[in-house]
Design a protein around this motif. Sequence first.
Motif: not given
Length: 457
Positions: A29-38, A54-56, A70-78
């Motif tokens: 029941g935990i929401e997930s955030v993916a990071v990905y390249s272009e 997207c991280i690069g 990656i840390i910025a992406a975590a902050a962006e998505t809470n």
Amino acid sequence: MTTQYFQRVLVANRGEIAVRIIRTLRRLGIESVAVYSEPEAGALHVKLADHAVCIGSGPVSESYLLGARIIAAAAETNAEAIHPGYGLLSENAGFARACKSAGLVFIGPAPEAMEAMGAKIASRQLMERAGVPVVPGGLEAVTEFDSASKLAVEIGYPVAVKASGAGGGKGFRVATAESELAAALEGARGEGERFFGDGTVYLERYLEDPRHIEIQILADGHGNVVHLFERDCSIQRRHQKLIEEAPAPHVSSKMRQEIGQIAIAAARAVGYTSAGTVEGLLADGTFYFLEMNTRIQVEHGVTEMVTGIDIVEEQIRVAAGLKLSINQDDLTLTGHAIECRLNAEDPGKNFRPSPGLITRYVEPKGNHIRVDSGVDEGSQILPFYDPLFAKLIVWGEDRAEATERMLQALDSFEVEGVKTLLPFHRAIMTSEEWGDAHTCRDLVSNASWLKGLVDRA
């Protein structure tokens, strides 16, 4: 559904391990955030995640290794926490510290434990002090040829030259005589510097055909440490694993208990928490500590199949400050599990990577068959990344039944558009060497055998 763990977790990885973590997050029941390249905008892990950033660009140096992004992406998505998977930033102590500084929970061990076990020389010294048996060899770095030559004579040829901060088969050379030592030193140093930024090397005895045994451990912040028994990872090419199984053949109940306690002692020696793996070599009835991997392993699935424990969930529990859900007395081994790594490689051409478009993809189905995959039909195998795209894991009542089930699953696994290790695995599973639980070293190193099996595929 509410969760006692976290509300949202970012997965700082890609491919099959990202998919595998996302599926456990979803179950909890935990929401997930993916990071990905272009070039991976349409990747399976991106499709399955609740959120994606997207991280690069394609190369990992321009995307998945950029901790600040990656840390910025975590902050962006809470996101509240980051799970690093394996490889990439999973054993980067600086990244773990940066997560903490940013108010994020790093789902893994403390950076101090990573540092203690990440450098092989320091970890050998630590294990020696803790009374854990290590492969005979030097406990200090060798810096010039004369001292290395003297030490090699004391150890006895053949010797392994290893880069202290390396792994995954990199920074590893063997000298069978003094005439080969200089080249081995240069090669190990060069790869250590090139791939890990550390050219420090040391020498140890080269065990020519040992069994590669590893013990899965779990530890929480409340003083609880358990082992989940052992796996055998002896079938390798270029010191990289191809097939794993649990439990390990030729390991008695008495030895299982002994090496389990060795692994627990190693974990306690560094105040370890989270999931980790103590790797060792079994030769002539003696288990020698090799290294500790301070992350989840590619092959964790075989341990899950024989214990019923979701190792990723235990990692999340520990990171959330909870106790492990089990103690040692709760754990039992049931049956036998085998994992075949499916790489986009051509075994008939020295395992050369085979990037390209997957034009057909059909996974095997059935009881006791598990596929951890990062692809589907239409996926691209990109040249920027490790060629591993899926893992086929099966369970049986015993090793013979697991082998038969693996053969059935391999026969019904369809992948077209790229070369894969499917024919290699079929050939290994039907070999006399596998049936007798040998290391299959001679088969894997036999170029004509490999070419022949691919020609027959």
